[in-house]
Enzyme design. Sequence first.
Site, short mmCIF file in Angstrom:
data_model
loop_
_atom_site.label_atom_id
_atom_site.label_comp_id
_atom_site.label_asym_id
_atom_site.label_seq_id
_atom_site.Cartn_x
_atom_site.Cartn_y
_atom_site.Cartn_z
N GLU A 218 11.75 -9.79 -19.43
CA GLU A 218 11.17 -8.93 -20.19
C GLU A 218 12.01 -8.60 -21.51
OE1 GLU A 218 9.81 -5.54 -18.50
OE2 GLU A 218 8.80 -6.69 -16.90
N ARG B 147 6.76 -5.63 -10.68
CA ARG B 147 8.14 -6.32 -11.22
C ARG B 147 7.75 -7.84 -11.42
NH1 ARG B 147 9.37 -1.66 -12.45
NH2 ARG B 147 11.15 -0.63 -12.12
N MET C 14 0.83 -1.17 0.07
CA MET C 14 -0.12 -0.01 0.04
C MET C 14 0.90 1.29 -0.06
SD MET C 14 -3.01 1.15 -0.06
CE MET C 14 -4.55 0.03 0.24
N GLY C 15 1.77 1.47 -1.10
CA GLY C 15 2.44 2.66 -1.26
C GLY C 15 1.70 3.81 -2.08
N ARG C 16 2.31 4.66 -2.66
CA ARG C 16 1.66 5.58 -3.62
C ARG C 16 0.79 4.86 -4.73
NH1 ARG C 16 6.62 7.15 -3.64
NH2 ARG C 16 7.08 9.23 -2.62
N ILE C 17 1.21 3.90 -5.23
CA ILE C 17 0.44 3.25 -6.45
C ILE C 17 -0.75 2.33 -5.87
CG2 ILE C 17 0.92 1.86 -8.60
CD1 ILE C 17 3.70 3.11 -8.68
N ALA D 236 3.04 0.86 -18.15
CA ALA D 236 2.16 1.52 -17.12
C ALA D 236 2.49 3.06 -17.11
CB ALA D 236 2.31 0.92 -15.56
N HIS E 184 4.91 -3.73 -20.59
CA HIS E 184 5.57 -2.65 -19.34
C HIS E 184 5.37 -1.19 -19.82
CE1 HIS E 184 8.82 -2.51 -15.97
NE2 HIS E 184 7.97 -1.69 -16.01
N THR F 112 1.61 -5.12 -11.92
CA THR F 112 2.35 -4.12 -12.69
C THR F 112 3.50 -3.54 -12.03
OG1 THR F 112 0.83 -2.13 -11.24
CG2 THR F 112 0.18 -2.82 -13.40
C1 DGY Z 1 9.03 2.15 -13.03
O1 DGY Z 1 9.30 3.40 -13.09
O2 DGY Z 1 9.83 1.66 -11.98
C2 DGY Z 1 8.15 1.63 -13.95
O3 DGY Z 1 8.30 0.31 -13.92
C3 DGY Z 1 8.44 2.06 -15.34
O4 DGY Z 1 8.03 3.50 -15.51
#
Ligand code: DGY
Length: 330
Positions: free
Chosen positions: A268, A239, A155-158, A289, A287, A237
């Site tokens: 990847e 790693r 539960m960080g920013r994203i 996002a 990749h 989304t």
């Molecule tokens: C990040 O910034 O870590 C993303 O995976 C790519 O923008």
Amino acid sequence: MARPRVFVTRRIPAAGLDRIVSACEAEVWQEPLPPPYDVLREKVRDCDGLVSLLTDQIDAALMDAAPKLKVISNFAVGFNNIDVGAATTRGICVGNTPGALTDATADLAFALLLAAARRVVDGVLDAKQGRWKTWEPLGYLGVDLAGKTLGIIGMGRIGFAMAQRGRGGWGMKVLYFDERPNDKAEAELGARRVDLDTLLRESDFVSLHASLTNTSKGMMGAKQFALMKSTAVFINTARGPLVDQAALVEALKTGKIFAAGLDVTDPEPPDPNDPILHLPNCVVAPHIASATHTTRNGMAEICADNLLAGVAGQPLRAWVNPEVAERRRV
Ligand code: DGY
């Protein structure tokens, strides 16, 4: 006074690159693919600064080949491609680009969630490739979102932005797993902090937002997928190596879980024959996002700020290893 020498491992948006080029003696790698490791090691030999991407492996040996290197400015929020401990030991500052990509990443995570839940990609491929024959009462049945439970790992920013979308848009109940409590998520989204097993058992959608470290690597494996509901959708989304990909393929093939949406894989890109690319219930994006104009410009600005501060001996705007301040290279 001589301008600082820097190497930039790929063309990044002008919002950052133009400032780097006008303030530094900059070499910018122009190829579409990353510089091979040995080439990169040679390029940084005389450099004061380096702009790296998540596709560049920045290890101790590379740093040892660059005795003047003062700063590594990663054009990404994630920095698992950099041995930060080795940088700190050598007095090298490391910067990243947090914040700029939060909304874009959460948007894509939700796009994958919807696509996987509603079978958008296999339906679209059937329509485009001539397999759409009629309207089918039992065809392309997916899962609903409204009022379901969304489990956020990290539960960080994203993670928070993803939870906001689920809660605000679909009235989802939010569970989260994180080593630290997130008071804002609990107060604003009614999120409940639980252990990972509980999250996996109770969630209809599981979205992974953890950082990749030696301890988190492979945190989603056969045991974890076995705990999930057979109707559940898994989203990653963050790693690729956070997930045991073979175990995920097995869970998707055998119906242990309903579907998955991935923006990241391991490796990847995957080999074209990798089963992860050939499962009808797995949506795979390359990749992307953070791939919006605004977001990548924002990342480029932070990246340039970090680089220019690093070569000038100033505090970095987004500093991964501020503890290096006392003994940073000058
Ligand atoms: C990040 O910034 O870590 C993303 O995976 C790519 O923008």
